[in-house]
Design a protein around this motif. Structure first.
Motif, PDB file in Angstrom:
ATOM      1  N   VAL A 116      39.550  30.586  32.233  1.00 20.58           N
ATOM      2  CA  VAL A 116      39.746  29.345  32.985  1.00 20.58           C
ATOM      3  C   VAL A 116      38.872  29.386  34.224  1.00 20.58           C
ATOM      4  N   ALA A 117      38.219  28.271  34.498  1.00 16.20           N
ATOM      5  CA  ALA A 117      37.310  28.186  35.641  1.00 16.20           C
ATOM      6  C   ALA A 117      37.471  26.835  36.323  1.00 16.20           C
ATOM      7  N   ILE A 129      34.558  37.774  36.990  1.00 14.89           N
ATOM      8  CA  ILE A 129      35.748  37.354  36.244  1.00 14.89           C
ATOM      9  C   ILE A 129      36.970  38.065  36.816  1.00 14.89           C
ATOM     10  N   ALA A 130      37.984  37.296  37.161  1.00 14.00           N
ATOM     11  CA  ALA A 130      39.227  37.849  37.692  1.00 14.00           C
ATOM     12  C   ALA A 130      40.195  38.160  36.548  1.00 14.00           C
ATOM     13  N   ALA A 131      40.909  39.267  36.678  1.00 15.42           N
ATOM     14  CA  ALA A 131      41.952  39.633  35.720  1.00 15.42           C
ATOM     15  C   ALA A 131      42.990  40.488  36.431  1.00 15.42           C
ATOM     16  N   PRO A 154      49.230  38.122  38.603  1.00  9.81           N
ATOM     17  CA  PRO A 154      48.494  37.036  37.948  1.00  9.81           C
ATOM     18  C   PRO A 154      48.216  35.859  38.872  1.00  9.81           C
ATOM     19  N   ASP A 155      49.124  35.576  39.796  1.00 10.67           N
ATOM     20  CA  ASP A 155      48.906  34.462  40.723  1.00 10.67           C
ATOM     21  C   ASP A 155      47.651  34.668  41.567  1.00 10.67           C
ATOM     22  N   GLU A 156      47.382  35.916  41.924  1.00  9.84           N
ATOM     23  CA  GLU A 156      46.204  36.203  42.743  1.00  9.84           C
ATOM     24  C   GLU A 156      44.906  35.966  41.972  1.00  9.84           C
ATOM     25  N   THR A 157      44.943  36.137  40.642  1.00  5.74           N
ATOM     26  CA  THR A 157      43.737  35.886  39.863  1.00  5.74           C
ATOM     27  C   THR A 157      43.402  34.392  39.865  1.00  5.74           C
ATOM     28  N   ILE A 158      44.407  33.553  39.789  1.00  7.52           N
ATOM     29  CA  ILE A 158      44.193  32.103  39.843  1.00  7.52           C
ATOM     30  C   ILE A 158      43.689  31.701  41.218  1.00  7.52           C
ATOM     31  N   ALA A 159      44.288  32.272  42.259  1.00 10.43           N
ATOM     32  CA  ALA A 159      43.879  31.954  43.627  1.00 10.43           C
ATOM     33  C   ALA A 159      42.419  32.328  43.870  1.00 10.43           C
ATOM     34  N   ALA A 160      41.967  33.405  43.238  1.00  6.51           N
ATOM     35  CA  ALA A 160      40.580  33.840  43.420  1.00  6.51           C
ATOM     36  C   ALA A 160      39.600  32.816  42.860  1.00  6.51           C
ATOM     37  N   VAL A 161      39.949  32.198  41.746  1.00  9.79           N
ATOM     38  CA  VAL A 161      39.086  31.155  41.169  1.00  9.79           C
ATOM     39  C   VAL A 161      39.094  29.925  42.061  1.00  9.79           C
TER      40      VAL A 161
END
Length: 243
Positions: A116-117, A129-131, A154-161
């Motif tokens: 997702v981007a 790529i965040a994971a 997982p929330d932090e990976t979304i925040a990074a994008v």
């Protein structure tokens, strides 16, 4: 169905399970931070698909169960060392994990991981790529040649994008789908889906054979009478793969 890369660290904690193995209460270990699989609701209680599945499994197995939370990156070591008796936390069945713990049959069928981007024009092979840390998704990213940016949750990976720190996030598609839908077009699926793992199963210590057999029987009965399919549709929608 996150895929944990096994950690070698373990904490020495007290044990206590059920059945003829000499225990009294089955403690169900989950992360509590991976909706809709498992999460803490507004009352601070463990909720989600796996809470409902786990409670039904315990009822059918005639077991007394209690729920506890544990951070993802130490969830297998703390099962082995006795902090709880099962892992029911979106954990895919893998050969690597099966060398350390046992699994029931899957209670969630194999599905895809996805990217997702914030833009369709991203470089999934050469970008950032965040994971989530200690997942097989993170391991997959390193094999693609992309730069891996790991986060504990997982929330932090979304925040990074969203913050532009990462070009995309790679995670379970069923975890990402409601986030993409709620983003109002800010986030989107990009690239092809990637099948990883063999479905989600309950992790159990190798010594707890009776517990595994009871939970396996409960899952079988839930598949046979349609209860598990009803729960899958309730939490993941009509497009989810069913048994």
């Amino acid at each position: 169905m996150k895929n944990l890369i096994l950690s070698t660290a373990a904490l020495a904690l007290t044990a206590g399970m059920a059945l003829a193995d000499g225990h009294s209460v089955v403690r169900m270990g989950t992360e509590g931070a991976y909706p809709p699989y498992n999460f803490l609701n507004d009352d601070g209680e463990i909720d989600g698909f796996e809470r409902e599945v786990g409670d039904e499994m315990c009822a059918r197995a005639e077991l007394t169960c209690e729920w506890v939370t544990n951070e993802w990156d130490s969830i297998i070591p703390n099962l082995v060392s006795g902090n709880y008796d099962t892992i029911i936390a979106g954990m895919s069945i893998t050969a690597e994990r099966d060398e350390v713990i046992d699994f029931t049959q899957n209670y969630y069928p194999p599905t895809e991981s996805a990217f997702v981007a914030a833009s369709e024009d991203v470089d999934l092979e050469g970008g950032v790529i965040a994971a989530q840390t200690a997942t097989i998704q993170a391991g997959y990213v390193t094999e693609t040649g992309a730069a891996l940016l790991e986060f504990p949750t997982p929330d932090e990976t979304i925040a990074a994008v969203r913050a532009g720190e990462a070009d995309a996030v790679f995670a379970d598609k069923d975890f990402l789908a409601p986030i993409v839908e709620a983003s109002g077009g800010e986030l989107m699926f990009v690239g092809a889906g990637v099948p990883l793992g063999g479905g989600i199963g309950m992790g159990i210590r190798e010594s707890d054979t009776e517990l595994r057999e009871k939970m396996d029987a409960a899952i079988t009965s839930m598949k046979e009478d349609g209860t598990l399919n009803e729960m899958l549709v309730k939490w993941f929608g009509d497009d989810i793969t069913l048994y």
